[in-house]
Design an enzyme around this catalytic site. Structure first.
Site, short mmCIF file in Angstrom:
data_model
loop_
_atom_site.label_atom_id
_atom_site.label_comp_id
_atom_site.label_asym_id
_atom_site.label_seq_id
_atom_site.Cartn_x
_atom_site.Cartn_y
_atom_site.Cartn_z
N TYR A 18 0.80 -1.24 0.00
CA TYR A 18 0.00 0.00 0.00
C TYR A 18 0.83 1.28 0.00
CZ TYR A 18 -3.18 -3.64 1.26
OH TYR A 18 -3.88 -4.80 1.25
N ASP A 20 2.89 2.70 -2.31
CA ASP A 20 2.89 3.52 -3.53
C ASP A 20 1.60 4.37 -3.58
OD1 ASP A 20 5.23 1.99 -4.70
OD2 ASP A 20 3.74 0.40 -4.47
N TYR A 196 5.85 -6.76 7.85
CA TYR A 196 5.84 -7.88 6.93
C TYR A 196 6.00 -9.16 7.76
CZ TYR A 196 7.01 -3.91 3.95
OH TYR A 196 7.01 -2.68 3.35
N GLN A 258 -6.47 6.35 6.20
CA GLN A 258 -5.17 6.88 6.60
C GLN A 258 -5.25 7.80 7.81
OE1 GLN A 258 -3.57 8.58 2.94
NE2 GLN A 258 -2.03 6.96 2.87
N ARG A 274 6.22 -0.13 8.84
CA ARG A 274 6.97 -0.77 7.75
C ARG A 274 7.03 0.17 6.53
NH1 ARG A 274 2.36 -5.07 5.57
NH2 ARG A 274 1.76 -3.80 3.78
N GLY A 275 7.72 -0.29 5.49
CA GLY A 275 7.67 0.39 4.18
C GLY A 275 8.12 1.83 4.24
N GLU A 276 7.25 2.72 3.76
CA GLU A 276 7.64 4.13 3.67
C GLU A 276 6.65 5.06 4.36
OE1 GLU A 276 9.29 5.42 -0.02
OE2 GLU A 276 8.43 7.42 0.16
N ASP A 277 5.38 4.95 4.01
CA ASP A 277 4.44 5.95 4.52
C ASP A 277 4.14 5.76 6.01
OD1 ASP A 277 2.78 8.26 3.91
OD2 ASP A 277 1.09 6.96 4.33
N SER A 278 3.89 4.52 6.43
CA SER A 278 3.60 4.31 7.86
C SER A 278 4.85 4.64 8.70
CB SER A 278 3.13 2.88 8.14
OG SER A 278 4.08 1.93 7.73
#
Ligand code: TRH
Length: 380
Positions: A18, A20, A196, A258, A274-278
């Site tokens: 999610y 991107d 993840y 969000q 994780r990832g980028e936005d969170s």
């Protein structure tokens, strides 16, 4: 006569998960709400989008959501106009017909690649540089980042003030959690877990269960649920389900919008993201956190992890910095983290203060949407 709005096109291909769509949707809304721009958001996968924006109708080719014109980007390119600014998010490839339309404009648009977030030093040197050219249209690199000289981080106007008021208001937090079916014991430590798959999880849950302080662990549905279920010894987990093991209460949450996810982060004492936005949102929450970095080929994500930790731990005492380094590295490598968690717990007040200080320091930079608008103004 009011001036016509500057038009922006944002293109997003959903690679996986999610992040991107999470980043581009957040950016599109902010450009509309705070910069009075006309924004079209082109997305190839509306199902992923729907998870973070349940109001979306995935059957529609075009629709309006929160002032953003959302377009399903599929198949042949039939559009005959191009916007003043074109953002290709995360190096997604624009159809050649679309680039021809861009090149056919009397004034070529500003074309930018919005890159992935990284704390690595080279980002400062590359931010804003010209990239490839298509006919008359020049593309530029735009890098988000943590350091001056980068494009900064997405941060909506008034976000930290809203967060501060919410964190001061215990009743607002209680009501928000109750809306999600969460009623933690008064003395429970609240932790959110968005990650993840991770083989290191069991060791953490063992320690939390054996702790003298109760923990209420909130797990939004997603990829880590299998590991949680294995540890609990159950076959599967349903949304809303609550399982108690000694001092640890585990509750599965639905995926929320969000803005609600922000509130969840603001309620918690500790956030695993994780990832980028969170990852960015947890920093704006001003609470200690743990990052499960997105894995990349040849382990290049570990350079990104080190680069971030080098910046983030700067203001910490050597012992607290070591504890954070140990915890974050172990988590992102799927190693047991129980002992690292206990080591970090010894520095709790310092880590809490530091999380707030880091947040305020980052907020000194212009936010990413404002930096993009400024880049455009300087370019015309
Ligand atoms: O989902 P992610 O892992 O996304 C990405 C992608 O995998 C991407 O391809 C990769 O390059 C990038 O990571 C590094 O993690 P992220 O970035 O945190 O995105 C999750 C989004 O989902 C974010 O916008 C927050 C949102 N979210 C909600 O809106 N509601 C929820 O309940 C939760 C848990 C998350």
């Amino acid at each position: 006569m009011p001036q016509p709005k500057t038009r922006w096109d944002i293109f997003c291909t959903v690679v996986d998960n999610y992040g991107d769509i999470g980043v581009t949707w957040r950016l599109a809304r902010q450009l509309v709400a705070e910069h009075a721009l006309a924004v079209r958001l082109w997305v190839d996968d509306l199902r992923a989008f729907e998870r973070i924006c349940p109001a979306l109708d995935i059957r529609l080719e075009a629709q309006w959501q929160e002032g953003v014109e959302v377009r399903h980007w599929s198949g042949e390119w039939l559009e005959t106009d191009a916007a003043d600014v074109v953002i290709a998010a995360f190096a997604c490839q624009l159809p050649s017909a679309c680039m021809d339309v861009m090149a056919a404009r009397e004034t070529p648009p500003l074309w930018m690649n919005l890159d992935y977030l990284s704390a690595e030093d080279w980002v400062v040197g590359c931010h804003g540089l010209p990239s490839v050219k298509y006919k008359t249209v020049q593309k530029y690199f735009f890098f988000p980042g943590f350091q001056p000289g980068t494009g900064g981080l997405l941060r909506e106007s008034g976000l930290l003030e809203r967060r501060r008021l919410f964190q001061q208001n215990r009743e607002a937090q209680r009501q928000f959690l109750q809306g999600l079916g969460v009623e933690p014991a008064g003395d429970a430590r609240l932790i959110s877990l968005f990650a993840y798959e991770n083989a290191g999880l069991a060791s953490w849950l063992d320690v939390l269960a054996a702790d003298s302080t109760p923990t209420h662990l909130l797990v939004p549905e997603g990829r880590i649920l299998g590991d949680v279920a294995r540890w609990l010894g159950v076959e599967s987990l349903a949304i809303g389900e609550v399982n108690v093991r000694q001092a640890l209460t585990v509750q599965v949450l639905p995926f929320v919008r969000q803005d609600q996810y922000d509130q969840l982060l603001w309620c918690c004492d500790f956030n695993a993201v994780r990832g980028e936005d969170s990852f960015v949102r947890a920093q704006w929450a001003g609470r200690p956190m743990l990052w499960h970095i997105y894995q990349q080929d040849e382990d290049i994500h570990l350079d990104k992890l080190d680069a971030f930790l080098a910046l983030y731990t700067k203001g910490l005492s050597p012992d607290a910095a070591e504890a954070m380094n140990g915890l974050w590295h172990a988590w992102s490598s799927g190693q047991p983290i129980g002992d690292h968690w206990l080591a970090a717990r010894k520095h709790w007040p310092e880590l809490q203060e530091h999380a707030e200080a880091w947040c305020l320091e980052q907020a000194l930079q212009a936010d990413l949407a404002t930096a993009l608008v400024q880049f455009y103004r300087n370019w015309i």
